[in-house]
Write a protein that holds these residues in place. Structure first.
Motif, PDB file in Angstrom:
ATOM      1  N   LEU A  78       0.836  -1.199   0.000  1.00  8.81           N
ATOM      2  CA  LEU A  78       0.000   0.000   0.000  1.00  8.81           C
ATOM      3  C   LEU A  78       0.881   1.263   0.000  1.00  8.81           C
ATOM      4  N   ALA A  79       1.936   1.219   0.793  1.00  6.93           N
ATOM      5  CA  ALA A  79       2.861   2.366   0.839  1.00  6.93           C
ATOM      6  C   ALA A  79       3.452   2.607  -0.553  1.00  6.93           C
ATOM      7  N   ALA A  80       3.817   1.519  -1.224  1.00  6.49           N
ATOM      8  CA  ALA A  80       4.398   1.665  -2.564  1.00  6.49           C
ATOM      9  C   ALA A  80       3.362   2.280  -3.503  1.00  6.49           C
ATOM     10  N   HIS A  81       2.112   1.854  -3.359  1.00  4.32           N
ATOM     11  CA  HIS A  81       1.050   2.422  -4.187  1.00  4.32           C
ATOM     12  C   HIS A  81       0.867   3.914  -3.906  1.00  4.32           C
ATOM     13  N   TYR A  82       0.843   4.299  -2.624  1.00  6.17           N
ATOM     14  CA  TYR A  82       0.653   5.714  -2.282  1.00  6.17           C
ATOM     15  C   TYR A  82       1.792   6.562  -2.850  1.00  6.17           C
ATOM     16  N   ARG A  83       2.991   5.966  -2.906  1.00  8.04           N
ATOM     17  CA  ARG A  83       4.129   6.726  -3.455  1.00  8.04           C
ATOM     18  C   ARG A  83       4.037   6.809  -4.975  1.00  8.04           C
ATOM     19  N   SER A  84       3.728   5.680  -5.607  1.00  5.99           N
ATOM     20  CA  SER A  84       3.743   5.716  -7.084  1.00  5.99           C
ATOM     21  C   SER A  84       2.567   6.551  -7.606  1.00  5.99           C
ATOM     22  N   THR A 111       2.114  11.362   5.291  1.00  6.19           N
ATOM     23  CA  THR A 111       0.654  11.396   5.446  1.00  6.19           C
ATOM     24  C   THR A 111       0.163  12.823   5.667  1.00  6.19           C
ATOM     25  N   TYR A 112       0.894  13.551   6.506  1.00  8.98           N
ATOM     26  CA  TYR A 112       0.417  14.885   6.877  1.00  8.98           C
ATOM     27  C   TYR A 112       0.535  15.848   5.696  1.00  8.98           C
ATOM     28  N   LEU A 113       1.670  15.769   4.999  1.00 11.00           N
ATOM     29  CA  LEU A 113       1.861  16.705   3.880  1.00 11.00           C
ATOM     30  C   LEU A 113       0.885  16.411   2.735  1.00 11.00           C
ATOM     31  N   HIS A 114       0.514  15.162   2.580  1.00 11.46           N
ATOM     32  CA  HIS A 114      -0.483  14.863   1.538  1.00 11.46           C
ATOM     33  C   HIS A 114      -1.789  15.589   1.864  1.00 11.46           C
TER      34      HIS A 114
END
Ligand code: J2J
Length: 545
Positions: free
Chosen positions: A24-30, A220-223
């Motif tokens: 999931l982390a990889a997805h949020y980054r890509s 998370t916060y900056l998003h």
């Protein structure tokens, strides 16, 4: 643009942080939701572009971007000289003064983790944060609202050896302790954290015991901040008024000082939201935007002062934190001549806003749509099945701004998160055909006192400590201004002396409970109404009130 040099590469390991699954982390980054940026960087980019522009104003204090970042780098150096390191927790317990902003950015500059503690908190809450987060530093003012916080700092330092440093500012900020930090040679602006590191601990109102700590990472916060900027119309020409506690997530990221400072706007801090303190500021500074809770909107609407001040600069008002009645919502545009932007968020992550140009009906009755395309929402019935659109249900959520667990709270996490990582918000919502949410109720045992969240169980536990009390039950009862207020039902012991509201409030205050949690009303009873299976019926108690 000034790019901070590459800093550490290894992520911080912080025991008690629940990580995101790797896929999931990889997805949020890509997908670009999470970027390789740390919390301090957007501010420093603004400062490189606009060094002489006013960044922050409070009372007589006015600081340009250049001055603000200069002070942050000195405070960062001072903290670093004291031995505060990447990953160390620093409880920042300050009212709405520029030092709050300076200390949290100074922490981010060195990779430390500020705990955003509301100024209203007292010994009970602060001690809990120091203990559970193992804070190495505590920053506060010597006095606030009648409380001797210098004495609290001394007591905590004595009681908790992990707490190596207490930094006590003057009541309005400044003072010798700050001057000592500012005397340090400024650190060079550099990256000293990794974007996936825990950046801060925000607090949850909670439903049980003590407030839970919410660990947000830089990612998370900056998003959340980046999504909020366009949705709330924030730009370099924004002049934002902060009139709710600056540490609250509405003031920090929705769109908050983080949003405004990221794009080169100006932030004006007010001690509170009352018309006599903020109307003159709106006129003087030509305020364009503010994020407030419903009682502040009601106070503005009902104030005769609004005719006396020029409020015409105000373009939009973001209202969230608690339910705004449709009746009050309807008055906002005609009486204040601003765009009403309702929002529904939670410090745990998910935030929803109505777009500024949403249709009239939705602007009055809806509380927005999720701000991130990565947000996943489930609206479920009591059996856990999804309900059709338009039907109320329990809201669960998962996404790139929402935590996977509270900090160091495994038991609470087992209750508040599903196995696949959805957060049970405890809110009952209804989603319309375009995906707009309306908050229609609440299943969690929590009182929402005008946006301030109170866990009844915590207050009950404190009341039970009083020697005259046999049993206590705390509920939220309707209040015209606050939405809800705190009412305590108490059964006394047989030979109890005189007990009334004043006695209980005095006792709780002495035990170090924040003032907004103290009961507004007290009723002595001989028994509590019961549910069919013999539990205390809070529903009946609310109805009786
Ligand atoms: C009804 N209840 C609401 C609303 C929040 C932006 C905006 C608000 C918060 C916040 C936030 C509500 N109508 N419009 O963090 O970034 C209640 C819900 C929710 C809880 C969260 C942000 N807006 N609520 O209020 O962590 O019950 O965050 O779950 O303080 O407030 O409270 P909090």
């Amino acid at each position: 643009m000034s790019l901070a040099p590459l800093g550490p590469r290894d992520p911080l390991v912080l025991e008690g942080f629940v990580p995101y699954p790797e896929d999931l982390a990889a997805h949020y980054r890509s997908a670009g939701y999470w970027t390789d940026q740390t919390m301090a960087e957007p501010l420093f980019e603004s400062a490189a572009r606009l060094p002489d522009k006013t960044a922050i104003v409070a009372g007589e204090t006015r600081r340009t971007y250049g001055e603000l970042t200069g002070r942050i780098l000195r405070i960062a150096a001072g903290l670093s000289d004291l031995g505060v390191r990447r990953g160390d927790r620093v409880v920042v317990h300050l009212p709405n003064i520029p030092e709050f902003v300076e200390f949290v950015y100074a922490c981010w500059e060195i990779g430390a983790v500020p705990v955003f503690a509301p100024a209203a908190h007292r010994r009970t809450e602060i001690e809990h944060f120091v203990r559970v987060a193992e804070a190495s530093a505590y920053v506060t003012v010597s006095r606030h609202d009648g409380a001797d916080l210098a004495a609290l700092a001394a007591e905590l330092k004595e009681a908790w050896p992990v707490l190596r440093h207490t930094i006590v500012l003057d009541p309005q900020g400044g003072g010798e302790a700050l001057e000592r930090l500012l005397a340090s040679e400024p650190l060079p602006h550099e990256r000293r954290a990794v974007a996936s590191d825990v950046a801060l601990l925000q607090l949850s109102g909670g439903t049980t015991g003590q407030p839970k700590m919410i660990p947000h990472t830089h990612e998370t916060y900056l998003h959340s901040v980046r999504q909020s900027i366009p949705l709330c119309g924030i730009s370099e020409s924004t002049v934002q008024l902060i009139a709710v506690p600056v540490c609250h997530s509405m003031s920090a990221r929705s769109p908050g000082f983080l949003g405004v400072l990221a794009v080169g706007g100006t932030v004006v801090l007010a001690p509170n939201g009352s018309p006599d303190s903020v109307f003159p500021l709106i006129e003087e500074h030509r305020i364009t935007q503010s994020s407030v809770v419903p009682p502040i909107v009601l106070a503005w609407l009902n104030s005769s002062l609004k005719e006396r001040y020029d409020l015409s600069s105000l373009e939009s008002l973001h209202v969230g934190g608690a339910r705004l009645s449709a009746e009050a919502a309807r008055r906002v545009r005609p009486e204040l001549d601003v765009v009403l932007q309702q929002g529904f968020g939670m410090a745990e992550g998910l935030v929803n806003y109505n777009p500024l140009d949403v249709d009239e009906e939705r602007s009055l009755t809806c509380q927005g749509r999720p701000i991130s395309p990565g947000d996943e929402l489930l609206v479920l019935d009591d059996e856990g099945n999804e309900v059709p659109r338009g039907t109320p249900g329990h809201l669960l959520t998962r996404g790139p701004t929402t935590i996977r667990g509270y900090f160091r709270a495994p038991e609470q996490n087992a209750r508040s998160f599903t196995e696949d990582g959805f957060y049970r918000t405890g809110d009952i919502v209804q989603q319309d055909e375009l995906g707009y949410l309306s908050v229609v109720g609440r299943s969690k045992d929590q009182i929402n006192r005008g946006g301030e969240k109170v866990a009844p169980e915590e207050v009950e536990n404190f009341i039970l400590g009083h020697p005259a009390v046999y049993d206590a039950s705390v509920v939220g009862v309707e209040d015209r201004l606050l939405g809800e207020r705190v009412k305590a039902y108490v059964i006394l012991r047989q030979d109890a002396g005189k007990v009334n509201l004043g006695v209980i409030r005095g006792y709780l205050r002495e035990r170090g409970l924040a003032a907004y949690k103290l009961p507004d009303a007290l009723e002595i009873v001989t028994e509590f109404p019961q549910t069919a299976i013999g539990k205390v019926s809070k529903r009946l108690q609310r109805a009786q009130a």
